[in-house]
Design a protein around this motif. Structure first.
Motif, PDB file in Angstrom:
ATOM      1  N   LEU A  91      43.112  18.599  49.474  1.00  0.00           N
ATOM      2  CA  LEU A  91      43.315  20.102  48.882  1.00  0.00           C
ATOM      3  C   LEU A  91      44.689  20.466  48.526  1.00  0.00           C
ATOM      4  O   LEU A  91      45.133  20.680  49.717  1.00  0.00           O
ATOM      5  CB  LEU A  91      42.481  20.871  49.563  1.00  0.00           C
ATOM      6  N   GLU A 102      41.431  23.759  42.547  1.00  0.00           N
ATOM      7  CA  GLU A 102      40.429  23.462  43.414  1.00  0.00           C
ATOM      8  C   GLU A 102      40.352  24.457  44.454  1.00  0.00           C
ATOM      9  O   GLU A 102      39.100  24.913  44.836  1.00  0.00           O
ATOM     10  CB  GLU A 102      40.584  22.114  43.679  1.00  0.00           C
ATOM     11  N   LEU A 103      41.526  24.661  45.429  1.00  0.00           N
ATOM     12  CA  LEU A 103      41.251  25.744  46.006  1.00  0.00           C
ATOM     13  C   LEU A 103      40.700  27.045  45.654  1.00  0.00           C
ATOM     14  O   LEU A 103      39.909  27.835  46.476  1.00  0.00           O
ATOM     15  CB  LEU A 103      42.639  26.142  46.759  1.00  0.00           C
TER      16      LEU A 103
END
Length: 250
Positions: A182, A222-223
């Motif tokens: 991540l 994505e975070l």
């Protein structure tokens, strides 16, 4: 972090350390997750030890009975580039980046190695506010020289604040299907001259050499998907948070 009770561990007794352990320690407190904050940084020792520490973190997590293990890596694994995502090629341009790639390989090898192995997630942190070379120069004081490119801008870099780091940690802890890797950074890169201006630190412009890199940035979509925050942090807010953390640690 709501619903989580941290047990802070260290290799020597200190304020805020609840549990002290050494290489010989075999008894660990029960924990649902382990966050491995340790690592060797440039100038801090043998960089190859990062891989060994990743293996040790897996051992600790197993001893704690943890289901999840979070490793801290670096955007240095990518090398220079813009809007680099978790699926971008790993092309480190220095020994630190190479050491972090090796560390990640060890961490990912633990995935499904056996039925007691924890689920490892790797946080690739961008430049940490207060911990990179620019902030080191600010703390040393004196006039700085800053590259200026043809568009009148200084180098732009993705930065992460302590608040965003903890946002990412909480997201991974609370996510049922945790990501293998991540990216962790503010949503947009920040120009270095904006940071210096926000810190009221003097600097002189110099023409950027051909070898200078205008932007190095991470894609954090994505975070953003995993957290309700927009991850927007201005240069002024970064300086304010940096000063607040320094004051709290003083």
């Amino acid at each position: 972090m709501p619903n989580w009770l941290p047990i802070w561990a260290g290799r020597k007794p200190d304020d805020g350390v609840d549990f002290t352990f050494t290489e010989a320690t075999t008894e660990f407190p029960r924990a649902d997750a382990v966050l491995a904050l340790w690592g060797v940084i440039p100038g801090g020792g043998d960089l190859s030890q990062n891989a060994r520490l990743a293996k040790r973190a897996v051992d600790v997590a197993i001893a704690c009975g943890a289901d999840k293990l979070i490793h801290c890596s670096s955007s240095a694994v990518y090398g220079p580039g813009q809007m680099l995502s978790e699926t971008s090629s790993l092309l480190p341009s220095n020994a630190y980046g190479e050491a972090k790639v090796a560390m990640e390989e060890v961490a990912l090898q633990s995935l499904g190695a056996n039925e007691i192995s924890p689920k490892s997630s790797i946080l690739r942190l961008s430049n940490v506010v207060g911990a990179d070379s620019l902030f080191g120069s600010i703390e040393r004081g004196g006039q700085l020289a800053l590259d200026r490119f043809a568009d009148g801008e200084s180098p732009k870099r993705s930065y992460v604040t302590p608040r965003i780091v903890w946002t990412a940690v909480e997201a991974v802890l609370n996510e049922q299907s945790t990501p293998n890797v991540l990216n962790v950074a503010a949503s947009a890169p920040v120009a270095m001259h904006n940071l210096l201006e926000a810190a009221n630190h003097p600097f002189d412009w110099v023409d950027a050499p051909e070898s200078a890199i205008a932007e190095v940035s991470l894609d954090v979509s994505e975070l953003q998907r995993l957290t309700p925050t927009d991850l927007r942090v201005t240069a002024t807010q970064m300086i304010e948070e940096w000063r607040a953390v320094r004051k709290a640690l003083a």
